[in-house]
Write an enzyme that holds these catalytic residues in place. Structure first.
Site, PDB file in Angstrom:
ATOM      1  N   GLU A  50      24.445 -31.748-133.685  1.00 36.66           N
ATOM      2  CA  GLU A  50      25.473 -32.516-132.977  1.00 36.66           C
ATOM      3  C   GLU A  50      25.428 -32.320-131.463  1.00 36.66           C
ATOM      4  OE1 GLU A  50      26.038 -30.755-135.740  1.00 36.66           O
ATOM      5  OE2 GLU A  50      27.193 -31.962-137.160  1.00 36.66           O
ATOM      6  N   PHE A 112      38.869 -27.141-145.760  1.00 36.84           N
ATOM      7  CA  PHE A 112      37.414 -27.045-145.590  1.00 36.84           C
ATOM      8  C   PHE A 112      36.971 -27.881-144.387  1.00 36.84           C
ATOM      9  CE2 PHE A 112      33.137 -28.784-146.608  1.00 36.84           C
ATOM     10  CZ  PHE A 112      32.436 -27.596-146.442  1.00 36.84           C
ATOM     11  N   GLN A 113      36.180 -27.314-143.537  1.00 38.85           N
ATOM     12  CA  GLN A 113      35.670 -27.951-142.319  1.00 38.85           C
ATOM     13  C   GLN A 113      36.799 -28.463-141.421  1.00 38.85           C
ATOM     14  OE1 GLN A 113      32.430 -30.707-143.359  1.00 38.85           O
ATOM     15  NE2 GLN A 113      31.000 -28.998-143.138  1.00 38.85           N
ATOM     16  N   LYS A 162      40.399 -38.276-142.123  1.00 35.15           N
ATOM     17  CA  LYS A 162      39.652 -39.063-143.103  1.00 35.15           C
ATOM     18  C   LYS A 162      40.490 -40.163-143.755  1.00 35.15           C
ATOM     19  CE  LYS A 162      36.353 -38.602-146.870  1.00 35.15           C
ATOM     20  NZ  LYS A 162      35.635 -37.694-147.788  1.00 35.15           N
ATOM     21  N   MET A 479      14.601 -18.283-113.874  1.00 33.09           N
ATOM     22  CA  MET A 479      15.651 -18.111-112.876  1.00 33.09           C
ATOM     23  C   MET A 479      16.344 -16.754-113.065  1.00 33.09           C
ATOM     24  SD  MET A 479      16.758 -19.479-110.201  1.00 33.09           S
ATOM     25  CE  MET A 479      16.663 -21.252-110.042  1.00 33.09           C
TER      26      MET A 479
END
Lengths: 580, 164
Positions: A50, A112-113, A162, A479
């Site tokens: 993602e 969940f999630q 959802k 760097m």
């Protein structure tokens, strides 16, 4: 027309003119993905992580000026997207990020999630919404695009539970043509009185300096800036984010300023008597030591965001407004008024500047038996005729790309300036290549950064994206190593990249072409070979000088006239002496 | 300097957290914060007391204005204004001497004793933040069991209004 929430969401993207949706499916967005499956208008690009979806959308936005759009699922989908959202936020990039959420009934139950996506993203978005009613989706999407793209742009998150996208619940669809929000009305036109005062101050200047930033690129004001600079004949420097807003090859261009800016830009900043900042925000990498920033200058600042003005550096003439609009008004006053610049003083000022320029601060060792990263970037510039879209990651390679590519046009230089996100370059290049399939897109990266989103090589194969990855491989987090050399007595703590993969084989494993270049004599031919493979992604692994440093360098907290300079430029090491 | 900043904000879920989050993210000092709906139910009014230099206060007001949910904002300290805060204080008042002294102090500050038990008094008092501070100081010789301050509310004097 009655549609489900999922259908409304995708339909509103179509009505908004969205070409690409960068995303990754999951439980909470399954209804939306079903709606995607049943249409062809909005093309979904399946990334492999993602974070890459947000960077790809971001790269698309930076190159096209249009908002990038992302769809991710709840929980880890949303948290993985946060790095990309924060990256876009720091550089004011317009994006709309749709995050799935658990059903309304279980929000707050540690389902969940489930994460509080609105809460987690709040400090790194321009605004965010939680949609709790299917009837509000279209209006919320309109607001999201409006907020993301107007004023000072930025990412907007729309969190959708959802149940709101349930295919069984259909409601009438109307996408609003226009939206007004009583709490959000960005200023466009600058204050005319302030603009007149600013022009007066500029025309009276003896040692003027123009400092432009990413706001000129975002505000599509490069044409206006070019006229402004040429009307005045004054020196111009740009920030890292402003590269390309003024052509690098123009004689009035002084190069970048700040921590790794040119000697002449930084010296001129320190000595100028009038400074005009245009769409720039006085970032700490630009200002160096605040107390000694432009000690003799009166300062004019044009910015669309009032909170950017006098945030770190107090200014004398603030102008809140859209950069293009304000510059048009200034150009009009300059060209139609009868007042001239102080020609004699300006000529004398250019003499001083040309003295600084003569030091050739960007020189490097051209006779080395190792490949110099600067040379690699210069050759990439030559092969692509300076006309490629160049993305980068973060570190030394980013600075070398910024210093040596020489950008002639805006929207061509795509890098994470504010947040400094390693892993940005490759996914950002995907967004650019999708937007411009026939253009050359180069990702200049390092062997450290590229591994942070290397999985996207798979996405590149799926969509046939012929990106040229130029990895300046110095086997160090360069760097970090440079700072450790300068400020930690060469204690190279964990900056060495061990157990590196064979990038050529890795590229091949992903179905691409890999080329390794180890000898300076092969540098040009190797790069030419890579760019000749027009239809293929080529991973060019360039084994560079491990100990090369980025010069000039202003150490953190030091003033503009206190630079570390390359041992190869025609200059004594003590710049202080030069001033007196 | 101490500033009283009045904000009209969309009465939406999460709006308050944007304001509070801004103060913590940017390390601004917040002395008190009150929030409640207005006569227009789509709007809430927030009053923040913040302490900082002029430059910090200017940044605070600019950053607050930048929040999409903020409709209007006024720094009341820029002009004549009225500020009020209410405090509820529970004080130990077991002996006749204690009860008499606390009653006198409460009267002097125009407070009201609103609850009485055999061992304590609960006093309600309204005034500026400074008056509330003074009253609490005046009670120093007594045992304060509990203090509940509402935080400051404020309004501009005269014709000046903060309204959409």
């Amino acid at each position: 027309m009655e549609l489900s929430g999922g259908e409304i969401l995708i339909r509103s993207l179509k009505d908004e003119g969205v070409e690409f949706l960068f995303g990754y499916p999951g439980g909470a967005v399954l209804h939306i993905y079903d709606a995607i499956y049943r249409q062809d208008d909005v093309k979904h690009i399946l990334v492999r992580h993602e974070q890459a979806a947000t960077h790809a959308a971001d790269g698309y936005a930076r190159a096209t000026g249009k908002p990038g759009v992302v769809l991710v699922t709840s929980g880890p989908g949303a948290t993985n997207a946060v790095t990309g959202i924060a990256t876009a936020y720091m550089d004011s990039i317009p994006m709309v990020v749709i995050t799935g959420q658990v059903p309304t009934a279980v929000i707050g139950s540690d389902a969940f999630q489930e994460v509080d996506a609105v809460g987690i993203t709040r400090p790194c978005v321009k605004h965010n919404f939680l949609v709790k009613d299917v009837n509000k989706i279209a209006e919320t999407m309109k607001k999201a695009f409006y907020v993301a793209t107007t004023g000072r742009p930025g990412p907007v998150v729309v969190d959708i539970p959802k149940d709101i996208t349930d295919p069984a619940i259909k409601v009438p669809y109307n996408y609003p043509d226009k939206i007004t929000m009583r709490s959000y009305q960005p200023t466009v036109k600058g204050h005319s009185g302030q603009i007149k005062r600013a022009v007066e101050m500029l025309l009276n200047a003896k040692k003027p300096m123009i400092y432009s930033g990413g706001g000129v690129v975002l505000g599509n004001a490069s044409e206006e800036l070019r006229s402004f600079v040429r009307n005045l004949g004054y020196p111009i420097t740009t920030t890292l984010m402003g590269l390309g807003s003024y052509p690098a090859s123009d004689e009035l261009f002084m190069g970048m300023l700040g921590m790794h800016g040119t000697y002449e830009s930084n010296m001129a900043m320190h000595a100028c008597d009038v400074l005009i900042a245009i769409g720039a925000r006085f970032d700490d990498r630009v200002t160096g030591k605040i107390a000694e920033f432009c000690p003799d200058a009166q300062i004019i600042h044009i910015d669309i965001d009032p909170s950017s003005i006098s945030k770190t550096i107090m200014v004398d003439i603030p102008i809140v407004g859209d950069v293009a609009t304000v510059l048009q008004e200034m150009n009009h006053i300059i060209t139609t008024g009868n007042k001239q610049t102080k020609k004699k003083d300006i000529d004398a000022w250019w003499k001083v500047i040309n003295g600084w320029r003569a030091k050739k601060c960007m020189s490097y060792d051209k006779n080395s038996d190792k490949i110099k990263p600067q040379a690699a970037v210069e050759i990439v510039h030559e092969i692509t005729k300076g006309d490629a879209y160049v993305t980068s990651d973060v570190g030394q390679h980013q600075m070398w790309a910024a210093q040596y590519y020489g950008f002639e046009k805006p929207n061509r230089w795509i890098n994470s300036g504010g947040l400094g996100t390693m892993g940005f370059g490759l996914p950002a290049a995907m967004g650019v290549q999708l937007a411009f399939p026939d253009e050359t897109v180069v990702c200049i990266t390092g062997e450290g950064s590229i591994q942070m989103c290397i999985q996207e090589l798979s996405t590149c194969l799926q969509y046939g994206l012929p990106i040229k990855i130029i990895a300046l491989n110095n086997r160090y987090l360069g760097m970090v190593r440079q700072w450790q050399e300068f400020f930690y007595k060469e204690r190279y703590s964990h900056s060495y990249m061990e157990s590196l993969p064979d990038f050529v084989k890795l590229a091949e494993a992903y179905g691409h072409v890999g080329i390794r270049i180890e000898d300076p004599a092969d540098l040009r031919s190797g790069l030419e070979k890579a760019f000749a493979l027009k239809d293929r992604l080529v991973f060019v692994d360039i084994v560079t000088d491990q100990m090369e440093n980025v010069y000039p360098m202003i150490a953190h907290g030091k003033a503009h006239n206190e630079m570390h300079l390359s041992p190869h430029c025609d200059l004594p090491q003590d710049p202080e002496r030069e001033l007196s | 300097m101490r500033h009283i900043i009045s904000i009209l904000i969309e009465n939406e879920a999460g709006a308050l957290s944007r304001v509070v989050g801004l103060f913590s993210a940017r390390a601004y000092n917040i002395e008190s914060l009150t929030v409640a709906p207005t006569e227009d139910e789509s709007l809430s009014r927030i009053t923040i007391v913040a302490i900082g230099t002029d430059q910090i206060i200017e940044q605070i007001t600019k950053q607050l204005n930048k929040l999409i949910d903020v409709v209007k904002l006024l720094d009341l300290s820029d002009g004549p204004h009225i500020e009020r805060e209410m405090v509820l204080i529970k004080v130990k008042a077991a002996t006749m001497a204690q009860r008499g002294d606390i009653k006198r102090l409460s009267d002097i500050f125009r407070g009201h004793i609103i609850d009485v038990t055999t061992s304590n008094y609960t006093i309600e008092l309204t005034g500026s933040g400074r008056k509330v501070d003074s009253f609490i100081e005046a009670l120093a010789e007594h045992k304060i069991l509990e203090t509940v301050r509402s935080g400051v509310s404020g309004i501009a004097r005269g014709d000046k209004i903060l309204h959409v």
